[in-house]
Scaffold this active site. Structure first.
Site, PDB file in Angstrom:
ATOM      1  N   ARG A   1      71.783  28.363  76.522  1.00  0.00           N
ATOM      2  CA  ARG A   1      71.289  27.587  77.664  1.00  0.00           C
ATOM      3  C   ARG A   1      72.022  26.255  77.706  1.00  0.00           C
ATOM      4  O   ARG A   1      72.271  25.635  76.668  1.00  0.00           O
ATOM      5  CB  ARG A   1      69.785  27.306  77.522  1.00  0.00           C
TER       6      ARG A   1
ATOM      7  N   HIS B   1      80.147  26.948  68.212  1.00  0.00           N
ATOM      8  CA  HIS B   1      80.815  27.515  69.379  1.00  0.00           C
ATOM      9  C   HIS B   1      81.986  28.379  68.921  1.00  0.00           C
ATOM     10  O   HIS B   1      82.762  27.964  68.049  1.00  0.00           O
ATOM     11  CB  HIS B   1      81.332  26.394  70.287  1.00  0.00           C
TER      12      HIS B   1
ATOM     13  N   LEU C   1      79.731  19.905  78.263  1.00  0.00           N
ATOM     14  CA  LEU C   1      79.597  21.248  77.728  1.00  0.00           C
ATOM     15  C   LEU C   1      80.646  21.502  76.646  1.00  0.00           C
ATOM     16  O   LEU C   1      81.840  21.409  76.902  1.00  0.00           O
ATOM     17  CB  LEU C   1      79.742  22.283  78.846  1.00  0.00           C
ATOM     18  N   ASP C   2      80.175  21.773  75.432  1.00  0.00           N
ATOM     19  CA  ASP C   2      81.046  22.053  74.289  1.00  0.00           C
ATOM     20  C   ASP C   2      82.053  20.928  74.068  1.00  0.00           C
ATOM     21  O   ASP C   2      83.172  21.163  73.592  1.00  0.00           O
ATOM     22  CB  ASP C   2      81.778  23.387  74.472  1.00  0.00           C
TER      23      ASP C   2
END
Length: 216
Positions: free
Chosen positions: A95, A113, A148-149
């Site tokens: 999410r 990740h 994100l990441d």
């Protein structure tokens, strides 16, 4: 006792690797830390069974029961806070979190990740790596940020990409390294050897332990 809260969405293999490391290394004695609970956004997540079999509290906050991302994150935040976390670990949590959630746990929330960030953020990382023709792929553990990441990197594990690799074979090789990398990074954060400061990772005292891994 430092409480670690794990968030999962699926099979829970990284969670299991953390639990195995915590038991093997006796975190409750060596780090004064424990995995205090596991929360999933999916009722059928296999990782919930892994956690329950180890006697851990589990909870489901089903994102499908919420009309907005803000509503879901507020409910998730309440569940996480009830466990009084020193560290929140996204161990396969699929999410994207709101800025409010990220800000609440800034510097004490990490994610694993499946790529060597900043390469290949987001989904389908192994497909991206094969399409790009890279010769080295891997996994990254990083602090969670608004991007994100894109948070400060704690550690990485690299694996070779073979000429005959498929997404499945490459994913399996990377996952094996995730299972080594994530517990190591969690331990270093809990030890205070690595910490987050103003958006950057600060290595205070790694005691000779490498943050870079290279797998076969």
């Amino acid at each position: 006792m430092k409480n670690v809260v794990c968030l999962i969405s699926g099979r829970g293999s990284n969670l299991e690797a953390l639990l195995d490391a915590a038991a093997r290394e006796q975190w409750e004695h060596t780090l004064r830390a424990r995995i205090a609970g596991v929360i999933s956004n999916r009722p059928g997540a296999a990782g919930l069974g892994i956690a329950a079999a180890r006697g851990l509290p589990t909870q489901v906050i089903d994102h499908r029961q919420h009309t907005s991302r803000d509503s879901f994150d507020a409910a998730l935040m309440q569940a996480v806070d009830a466990l009084r976390p020193e560290l929140v670990v996204l161990a396969g949590f699929m999410r994207v979190l709101t800025a409010a959630f990220v800000d609440r746990y800034a510097g004490r929330m990490i994610n694993v990740h499946p790529s060597l960030l900043p390469a290949f953020p987001g989904l389908a990382t192994h497909r991206q790596a094969l399409a790009a023709g890279v010769r080295v792929h891997g996994a990254t553990v990083h602090f969670v940020s608004h991007d994100l990441d894109g948070g400060a990197i704690i550690g990485q594990a690299a694996v070779p990409v073979h000429a005959d690799d498929t997404e499945e074979t490459l994913a399996a090789r990377v996952l094996a390294q995730e299972h080594v990398l994530l517990p190591r990074c969690v331990r270093l954060v809990l030890q205070g050897a690595v910490r987050w400061h103003q958006g950057r990772t600060v290595e205070l005292d790694v005691a000779g332990e490498s943050l870079a891994l290279f797998g076969a």
